[in-house]
Scaffold this motif. Structure first.
Motif, short mmCIF file in Angstrom:
data_model
loop_
_atom_site.label_atom_id
_atom_site.label_comp_id
_atom_site.label_asym_id
_atom_site.label_seq_id
_atom_site.Cartn_x
_atom_site.Cartn_y
_atom_site.Cartn_z
N GLN A 355 0.82 -1.20 0.00
CA GLN A 355 0.00 0.00 0.00
C GLN A 355 0.87 1.27 0.00
O GLN A 355 0.58 2.23 -0.71
N ALA A 356 1.94 1.25 0.81
CA ALA A 356 2.84 2.40 0.86
C ALA A 356 3.55 2.60 -0.47
O ALA A 356 3.70 3.73 -0.95
N LEU A 357 4.00 1.52 -1.09
CA LEU A 357 4.67 1.63 -2.39
C LEU A 357 3.71 2.10 -3.46
O LEU A 357 4.09 2.87 -4.36
N ASP A 358 2.47 1.66 -3.38
CA ASP A 358 1.46 2.12 -4.33
C ASP A 358 1.20 3.61 -4.17
O ASP A 358 1.06 4.34 -5.16
N ARG A 359 1.13 4.08 -2.92
CA ARG A 359 0.93 5.52 -2.69
C ARG A 359 2.07 6.34 -3.25
O ARG A 359 1.86 7.45 -3.76
N ARG A 360 3.28 5.81 -3.20
CA ARG A 360 4.44 6.54 -3.73
C ARG A 360 4.65 6.31 -5.23
O ARG A 360 5.61 6.81 -5.80
N ARG A 361 3.78 5.50 -5.83
CA ARG A 361 3.90 5.15 -7.25
C ARG A 361 5.24 4.46 -7.54
O ARG A 361 5.91 4.75 -8.53
N ILE A 379 0.15 -14.26 -2.48
CA ILE A 379 0.67 -14.47 -3.84
C ILE A 379 -0.39 -14.11 -4.87
O ILE A 379 -0.12 -13.41 -5.85
N VAL A 380 -1.61 -14.56 -4.63
CA VAL A 380 -2.70 -14.25 -5.57
C VAL A 380 -3.14 -12.80 -5.43
O VAL A 380 -3.32 -12.08 -6.42
N GLY A 381 -3.30 -12.33 -4.18
CA GLY A 381 -3.80 -10.97 -3.96
C GLY A 381 -2.84 -9.91 -4.45
O GLY A 381 -3.26 -8.88 -5.00
N SER A 382 -1.52 -10.10 -4.29
CA SER A 382 -0.56 -9.10 -4.75
C SER A 382 -0.57 -8.98 -6.26
O SER A 382 -0.45 -7.88 -6.82
N ALA A 383 -0.71 -10.11 -6.94
CA ALA A 383 -0.77 -10.07 -8.40
C ALA A 383 -2.04 -9.39 -8.88
O ALA A 383 -2.02 -8.62 -9.85
N LYS A 384 -3.15 -9.66 -8.20
CA LYS A 384 -4.43 -9.08 -8.63
C LYS A 384 -4.53 -7.59 -8.32
O LYS A 384 -4.90 -6.78 -9.17
N ALA A 385 -4.22 -7.23 -7.07
CA ALA A 385 -4.44 -5.85 -6.62
C ALA A 385 -3.36 -4.89 -7.10
O ALA A 385 -3.65 -3.72 -7.39
N TYR A 386 -2.10 -5.37 -7.18
CA TYR A 386 -1.00 -4.46 -7.47
C TYR A 386 -0.18 -4.84 -8.69
O TYR A 386 0.71 -4.08 -9.09
N GLY A 387 -0.44 -6.00 -9.27
CA GLY A 387 0.38 -6.45 -10.39
C GLY A 387 1.79 -6.80 -9.99
O GLY A 387 2.72 -6.69 -10.79
#
Length: 575
Positions: A355-361, A379-387
């Motif tokens: 989430q923090a890395l996503d906020r910082r792009r 493993i599944v959730g990280s690929a789905k939500a964040y690629g």
């Protein structure tokens, strides 16, 4: 204290000339000078304005105080030493835009600045600002590879056993009450008796060595604590005294370590809590059990043969495959630091990190982790939500057959999800397929017929259940297939060579603990410690970028001038 955001002054010409003479030729300029020349006004005052008033006596520039704090961590200085550097060090004056005769500030200003930053939830502001600047310069970007690992942080409090904890909690509450309302203490307590028992800190060296006497002393501390609370909660006592943090901490410590039950003669019987397996009332679980009255966020934790009282730090950084004899196009940059309770499993920390890395792009494409972080859901959730693909040695099958490497484990069965059937290695088909919830987790239980399992010649290799039938407990299809694919990839040589990239994060943690002294917390409370960690990460990033700037001339980046300046920087004159 008020702040009116203003641009940073340009370096004093007299100081700039002196620095140019001292560091001309092949001498590498100090970190502070390089930061000012390359990055300019890195921490603008406006970024911290929310933590300061608009009216009142003007204070020191919060942006420049932020830079002082970062340089302080880079050099591992105390507040007093950092304040001296501002007054005496020409490179620091150059970076801050101070005049030669500027007296600087009192060292206590740095503590006040940190308190304001924490009070207004700006613990990550300096790291955010640096990463945004580096992103603009192309030195860090989303995608690519990143790696994460955790390490232990020792709290800035004394380690206490249970007896010392209770006695120190009573003592801390008494000290807080004496400072807040001495008149109440004089009226409600026999001060001479309490002072004799709690004047000095509770220390093992002063306690009796006999186990029987220690148990008696533990009950004596508890009786004093309950007596103090009864006096505080009496109708005649000021209600606000009960809200003092030290008083609330005492209440929690007593509840976690003692029980009170009705006894003979209308009295309450006080007993120490013991571990549940010892037949006692049970101690609270580690994540909520207080370890010190002076830092209520610190927790005892254990990892293999390591046992510590404190916190846990998770460090994430970019990483590039190393080519021998060549320099990466970008330096490795710390993109996130997460400070958590020491009892929080690494698995629970991964989602907030993403989430923090996503906020910082700055989300990576591939995230390298050790086996403590992943789960099938992640493993599944990280690929789905964040690629984000997790490159990690997922935990192996823990069934009896898999651990013994004999017999048939779950991966030896063919699962037909569409027809809701499973086929065993002997060719028999399952008879039941039930979706259930086990311990709050959705599972699918697949059972085979006893008439098929009993005569099977491979029964001993498959199951020893009393029901004489094999059962499989499967996670949902998507999770099961993901974990099986991850386990299969782990068996290849290419995966092992690729995963070797994760090992570099160990060096980053060593650099953090040895350069900035992160192993032992300098402050108390999770928020202040997290501020110290983000400031340290910012300092390490500046050290790394400066080292990358000073690489071989053939690969050195183009020169830059300080933003907002029409005159060449010192860096231009050196190149």
């Amino acid at each position: 204290m008020s702040v009116q955001p203003q641009p940073w002054p340009q370096p004093d010409p007299q100081i700039a000339a002196a620095v140019r003479m001292m560091y001309s030729g092949r001498r590498e300029a100090p970190l502070a000078v390089q930061v000012r020349d390359r990055l300019g006004e890195l921490f603008p005052d406006a970024a911290f304005a929310d933590g300061f008033g608009r009216a009142g006596k003007p204070g020191w520039s919060p942006g420049r105080l932020a830079l002082v704090t970062v340089l302080q961590k880079a050099a591992s200085l105390t507040d007093r030493q950092a304040a001296d550097e501002v007054r005496e060090n020409l490179s620091w004056k150059y970076a801050l835009g101070l005049a030669l005769k500027d007296p600087g500030f009192d060292h206590s200003v740095l503590s006040e600045f940190r308190s304001r930053v924490v009070a207004h939830g700006m613990e990550e502001r300096v790291l955010d600002l640096l990463l945004e600047r580096l992103r603009e310069l192309g030195l860090v970007a989303a995608g690519g590879n990143q790696r994460t690992d955790s390490t232990h942080i020792v709290a800035a409090v004394r380690d206490l056993n249970r007896l010392e904890l209770v006695g120190e909690s009573v003592r801390a509450a008494l000290n807080a009450l004496a400072a807040a309302c001495p008149d109440w203490v004089d009226q409600a307590l026999v001060v001479e008796d309490w002072s004799r028992r709690y004047a000095d800190r509770i220390d093992t060296w002063r306690l009796p060595s006999s186990k029987t006497k220690q148990d008696e002393l533990a009950l004596h501390y508890a009786k004093d604590g309950y007596l103090l609370l009864e006096a505080l909660y009496a109708p005649v006592s000021p209600a606000w005294l009960r809200e003092l943090p030290a008083v609330q901490t005492l209440r929690i410590v007593l509840v976690q370590n003692y029980t009170r039950t009705p006894g003979g003669g209308g009295r309450l019987r006080i007993r120490r809590r013991e571990r549940a397996e010892d037949g006692g009332d049970g101690l609270p679980p580690g994540p909520i059990r207080l370890a010190s009255p002076y830092d209520t966020d610190a927790r005892w934790s254990a990892k293999r043969d390591l046992f510590w009282n404190g916190f846990k730090l998770h460090v994430s950084e970019t990483c590039h495959p190393q080519v021998e004899g060549d320099r990466p196009a970008r330096p490795n940059i710390i993109t996130n630091v997460a400070t958590t309770a020491s009892t929080l499993p690494d698995t629970k920390a991964l989602e907030p990190i993403h989430q923090a890395l996503d906020r910082r792009r700055l989300l990576p494409n591939r995230h390298y982790l050790d086996s403590g972080y992943p789960s099938a859901e992640l493993i599944v959730g990280s690929a789905k939500a964040y690629g984000v693909a997790l490159i990690t040695p997922v935990l192996l099958d823990t069934s009896r057959q898999a651990k013994a490497q004999e017999g048939f484990a779950a991966h030896d069965f063919i699962i037909d999800w569409d027809n809701q059937q499973a086929v065993c290695p002997a060719g028999k088909t399952s008879t039941t397929w039930n979706d259930v919830v086990q311990e709050g987790v959705a599972k699918t239980v697949v059972s085979f017929a006893a008439l098929d399992c009993i005569p099977c010649p491979s029964k001993d290799q498959c199951t020893n259940a009393r029901s004489n039938r094999r059962r499989l407990s499967l996670q949902p299809r998507e999770l099961t297939e993901a974990i099986q694919a991850a386990r299969a990839r782990r068996q290849t040589g290419d995966w092992n060579r690729d995963y070797a990239l994760r090992a570099g994060v160990e060096g980053t943690i060593r650099q953090a603990t040895h350069t900035t002294g992160l192993r032992r917390a300098r402050y108390r409370g999770l928020a202040k410690i997290h501020l110290d960690h983000t400031t340290s990460a910012t300092a390490l990033n500046l050290i790394r970028v400066a080292a990358w700037w000073n690489g071989p001339p053939s690969t050195a980046p183009t020169t830059a001038t300080s933003p907002g300046s029409n005159s060449p920087s010192l860096h231009d004159s050196w190149n």
